[in-house]
Design an enzyme around this catalytic site. Structure first.
Site, PDB file in Angstrom:
ATOM      1  N   HIS A  42       0.737  -1.009  -0.315  1.00 10.01           N
ATOM      2  CA  HIS A  42      -0.087  -0.295   0.366  1.00 10.01           C
ATOM      3  C   HIS A  42       0.914   1.356  -0.003  1.00 10.01           C
ATOM      4  O   HIS A  42       1.235   1.660   1.202  1.00 10.01           O
ATOM      5  CB  HIS A  42      -1.136  -0.394   1.623  1.00 10.01           C
ATOM      6  CG  HIS A  42      -2.328   0.741   0.791  1.00 10.01           C
ATOM      7  ND1 HIS A  42      -3.107   0.588   0.784  1.00 10.01           N
ATOM      8  CD2 HIS A  42      -1.707   2.239   0.676  1.00 10.01           C
ATOM      9  CE1 HIS A  42      -4.172   2.095   1.108  1.00 10.01           C
ATOM     10  NE2 HIS A  42      -3.244   2.514   0.937  1.00 10.01           N
ATOM     11  N   HIS A  44       1.739   5.080  -2.543  1.00  9.71           N
ATOM     12  CA  HIS A  44       1.119   5.839  -3.682  1.00  9.71           C
ATOM     13  C   HIS A  44       2.286   6.553  -4.339  1.00  9.71           C
ATOM     14  O   HIS A  44       2.637   6.639  -3.693  1.00  9.71           O
ATOM     15  CB  HIS A  44       0.551   7.018  -3.806  1.00  9.71           C
ATOM     16  CG  HIS A  44      -1.601   6.865  -3.409  1.00  9.71           C
ATOM     17  ND1 HIS A  44      -2.157   6.035  -4.750  1.00  9.71           N
ATOM     18  CD2 HIS A  44      -1.349   5.694  -2.306  1.00  9.71           C
ATOM     19  CE1 HIS A  44      -3.228   6.018  -3.202  1.00  9.71           C
ATOM     20  NE2 HIS A  44      -3.096   5.474  -2.070  1.00  9.71           N
ATOM     21  N   GLY A 201      -9.302   8.179  -3.547  1.00  8.58           N
ATOM     22  CA  GLY A 201     -10.094   9.567  -3.311  1.00  8.58           C
ATOM     23  C   GLY A 201     -10.972   8.951  -2.419  1.00  8.58           C
ATOM     24  O   GLY A 201     -10.937   8.277  -1.269  1.00  8.58           O
ATOM     25  N   HIS A 228      -9.029   0.655  -2.467  1.00  7.61           N
ATOM     26  CA  HIS A 228      -9.038   1.281  -0.964  1.00  7.61           C
ATOM     27  C   HIS A 228     -11.025   0.981  -0.880  1.00  7.61           C
ATOM     28  O   HIS A 228     -11.447   1.886  -1.364  1.00  7.61           O
ATOM     29  CB  HIS A 228      -8.978   3.283  -1.161  1.00  7.61           C
ATOM     30  CG  HIS A 228      -7.770   3.242  -1.147  1.00  7.61           C
ATOM     31  ND1 HIS A 228      -7.134   2.321  -1.856  1.00  7.61           N
ATOM     32  CD2 HIS A 228      -6.844   3.807  -0.870  1.00  7.61           C
ATOM     33  CE1 HIS A 228      -5.431   2.949  -2.210  1.00  7.61           C
ATOM     34  NE2 HIS A 228      -5.838   3.301  -1.610  1.00  7.61           N
ATOM     35  N   GLU A 231     -12.300   3.514   4.914  1.00  9.82           N
ATOM     36  CA  GLU A 231     -11.099   4.702   5.841  1.00  9.82           C
ATOM     37  C   GLU A 231     -11.950   5.515   5.765  1.00  9.82           C
ATOM     38  O   GLU A 231     -12.205   5.609   7.103  1.00  9.82           O
ATOM     39  CB  GLU A 231     -10.268   4.667   5.357  1.00  9.82           C
ATOM     40  CG  GLU A 231      -9.241   5.878   6.149  1.00  9.82           C
ATOM     41  CD  GLU A 231      -8.084   6.040   5.420  1.00  9.82           C
ATOM     42  OE1 GLU A 231      -6.881   6.439   6.231  1.00  9.82           O
ATOM     43  OE2 GLU A 231      -8.271   6.493   4.347  1.00  9.82           O
TER      44      GLU A 231
END
Length: 298
Positions: A42, A44, A201, A228, A231
């Protein structure tokens, strides 16, 4: 020293044999974690850029930054909430303009992986962010390929990509065009290391079910599903990722803890969560580490 098995996602899972357990009991936990071979699942790419590199890229490409020194940038990188996180992320994206830029950040992150004894990484890449700024597919993809190959040959680390759809746009038709674009380039990139379609996003107001058609197409083409969820939104987001997107693992997913049935389902079906505690604290999901559900989830 390590026993390994491939899971359904193609990742090497590790478990300690008795010798390693004995060794772990004789050294500090921190030294042990530093020493063991690891996988990074995980991260970016655009968020891995070091302050010094961002300063160089900004100068090279004529981009104004909100800070002029490494120390100031490091403080700016410490995001306060999701909107600040997006501001930092988009600024980093703007500084990537030519193929050499992309190659540089891939290779530099590969060096960091090597420092931490990471042998395999799946790195999320936001193709649509670069497409919107007029960076062509050939430009970023050639840089990603060269960087990935250098990391493999010079550092012995395997990198694959997760191309992610960005969730929330005020204009639905624009969202659909960008989702089409990301799905198309992800499928086209299978031979160059694209392993999965992702979804990033702001979850609020953008449930996974909206994106089912693109994940259906990606999965039919042989890509994996790694969105994702759970969260910024609650367990309903994780359920949506599982039922509508066929998620094989969940980015974040910590708010699954709010639904006992969901936690049982994840355990029963061996669906991993990519848990990122510091991100959860920075975004205000939890106030302090003592509140974080990782120990209970484990």
């Amino acid at each position: 020293m390590l026993t390994t098995r491939p899971n359904h996602y193609g990742i090497l899972c590790t478990s300690m044999c008795p010798v390693m357990r004995k060794l772990a009991s004789q050294v500090s936990l921190l030294n042990y974690v530093r020493a063991i071979p690891k996988a990074e699942l995980h991260v970016h790419l655009e968020g891995t850029i070091r302050p010094a590199t961002l300063l160089d890229l900004a100068k090279r490409n004529g981009i104004d930054l909100p800070a002029s020194t490494e120390a100031e940038l490091q403080r700016w990188f410490s995001y306060r909430d999701f909107s600040h996180f997006i501001q930092v992320f988009v600024t980093c994206c703007r500084c990537l303009q030519c193929s050499d830029d992309f190659e540089q950040v891939v290779y530099e992150y590969g060096a960091e992986l090597s420092r931490q004894n990471v042998h395999y990484a799946e790195i999320t890449f936001s193709a649509s962010e670069h497409h919107l700024r007029g960076v062509s597919h050939d430009t970023y993809m050639s840089g990603l390929k060269r960087g990935r190959e250098r990391v493999r040959t010079e550092l012995g680390i395997e990198i694959n990509w997760i191309f992610n759809i960005v969730r929330k746009w005020a204009d639905r038709s624009r969202l659909e065009r960008l989702a089409d674009y990301v799905t198309d380039v992800a499928i086209d990139g299978k031979d160059d290391g694209v392993a999965a379609l992702g979804l990033g996003g702001d979850e609020v107001g953008a449930p996974p079910e909206v994106f089912a058609q693109w994940f259906d197409r990606a999965r039919a083409a042989g890509l994996h599903s790694a969105p994702h969820a759970g969260e910024l939104a609650g367990p309903e987001s994780v359920w949506g990722a599982l039922t509508a997107l066929g998620a094989e693992r969940i980015g974040h997913g910590v708010r699954a803890i709010e639904d006992d049935l969901l936690v049982s389902h994840l355990a029963e079906h061996k669906i991993p969560l990519e848990v990122c505690p510091k991100s959860n604290l920075r975004l205000g999901i939890y106030d302090q580490f003592d509140d974080h559900p990782l120990p209970v989830l484990h």
